[in-house]
Design a protein around this motif. Structure first.
Motif, PDB file in Angstrom:
ATOM      1  N   ARG A 256      48.018  50.266  38.691  1.00  0.00           N
ATOM      2  CA  ARG A 256      47.888  51.484  39.499  1.00  0.00           C
ATOM      3  C   ARG A 256      47.112  52.599  38.785  1.00  0.00           C
ATOM      4  N   PHE A 257      47.101  52.580  37.464  1.00  0.00           N
ATOM      5  CA  PHE A 257      46.490  53.670  36.709  1.00  0.00           C
ATOM      6  C   PHE A 257      45.097  53.286  36.234  1.00  0.00           C
TER       7      PHE A 257
ATOM      8  N   THR B 148      45.721  58.116  39.166  1.00  0.00           N
ATOM      9  CA  THR B 148      46.610  57.137  39.784  1.00  0.00           C
ATOM     10  C   THR B 148      46.029  56.718  41.120  1.00  0.00           C
ATOM     11  N   MET B 149      45.713  55.437  41.245  1.00  0.00           N
ATOM     12  CA  MET B 149      45.166  54.951  42.497  1.00  0.00           C
ATOM     13  C   MET B 149      46.262  54.974  43.561  1.00  0.00           C
ATOM     14  N   GLN B 150      45.970  55.612  44.680  1.00  0.00           N
ATOM     15  CA  GLN B 150      46.930  55.731  45.768  1.00  0.00           C
ATOM     16  C   GLN B 150      46.788  54.603  46.783  1.00  0.00           C
ATOM     17  N   ASP B 151      45.539  54.131  46.961  1.00  0.00           N
ATOM     18  CA  ASP B 151      45.293  53.135  47.998  1.00  0.00           C
ATOM     19  C   ASP B 151      43.884  52.585  47.834  1.00  0.00           C
TER      20      ASP B 151
ATOM     21  N   VAL C 229      30.348  57.195  39.278  1.00  0.00           N
ATOM     22  CA  VAL C 229      31.532  57.271  38.437  1.00  0.00           C
ATOM     23  C   VAL C 229      31.908  55.861  38.003  1.00  0.00           C
ATOM     24  N   ASN C 230      32.796  55.781  37.043  1.00  0.00           N
ATOM     25  CA  ASN C 230      33.333  54.488  36.628  1.00  0.00           C
ATOM     26  C   ASN C 230      34.847  54.591  36.543  1.00  0.00           C
ATOM     27  N   LEU C 231      35.515  53.524  36.954  1.00  0.00           N
ATOM     28  CA  LEU C 231      36.964  53.401  36.845  1.00  0.00           C
ATOM     29  C   LEU C 231      37.279  52.227  35.939  1.00  0.00           C
ATOM     30  N   ALA C 232      38.130  52.448  34.949  1.00  0.00           N
ATOM     31  CA  ALA C 232      38.573  51.378  34.055  1.00  0.00           C
ATOM     32  C   ALA C 232      40.075  51.210  34.235  1.00  0.00           C
ATOM     33  N   PHE C 233      40.476  50.051  34.709  1.00  0.00           N
ATOM     34  CA  PHE C 233      41.881  49.699  34.898  1.00  0.00           C
ATOM     35  C   PHE C 233      42.255  48.706  33.811  1.00  0.00           C
ATOM     36  N   ALA C 234      43.442  48.842  33.223  1.00  0.00           N
ATOM     37  CA  ALA C 234      43.905  47.879  32.217  1.00  0.00           C
ATOM     38  C   ALA C 234      45.416  47.770  32.296  1.00  0.00           C
ATOM     39  N   GLY C 235      45.910  46.556  32.198  1.00  0.00           N
ATOM     40  CA  GLY C 235      47.347  46.334  32.206  1.00  0.00           C
ATOM     41  C   GLY C 235      47.676  44.920  32.620  1.00  0.00           C
TER      42      GLY C 235
END
Length: 118
Positions: free
Chosen positions: A17-18, A36-39, A65-71
């Motif tokens: 989500r983050f 925090t991604m909402q949807d 823009v760039n989004l980096a998600f990790a988990g």
């Protein structure tokens, strides 16, 4: 994108989500901040809640823009075009208790806006 790749990406984004959202400031420096991604919708537009006066709003509106998600043992990097939406219905749909922690006035506050990345 193939159906298999879309499915895999969708599963990863559902589990993480983050994200760190990276924009460029007025001096050309890269700036990252947690969001925090909402949807996400069927067209792969990702939605976040931010404030109109926050630098992320003017640094991303109409810009790359760039989004980096990790988990959860995986990471995803997504680039796209940011936009700021003042869509009351979408704010109501996305609003949750988590937003109350870092915003004021609820979805009715005009300073609270939707950060979309397409």
């Amino acid at each position: 994108m193939s159906d298999d790749r879309e499915h895999t990406l969708g599963q990863l984004l559902d589990d993480i989500r983050f994200a760190m959202l990276t924009t460029m400031d007025d001096q050309g420096r890269l700036v990252s901040r947690p969001m925090t991604m909402q949807d996400r919708d069927e067209d792969w537009v990702l939605y976040f809640v931010t404030q109109r006066g926050n630098p992320v709003a003017f640094q991303s509106d109409g810009k790359q823009v760039n989004l980096a998600f990790a988990g959860k043992g995986a990471y995803v990097s997504v680039s796209g075009t940011g936009s700021i939406l003042n869509d009351e219905a979408k704010k109501q749909e996305l609003w949750d208790a988590f937003n109350e922690a870092y915003t004021q006035g609820g979805p009715e506050n005009p300073d609270n806006v939707i950060q979309a990345v397409d």
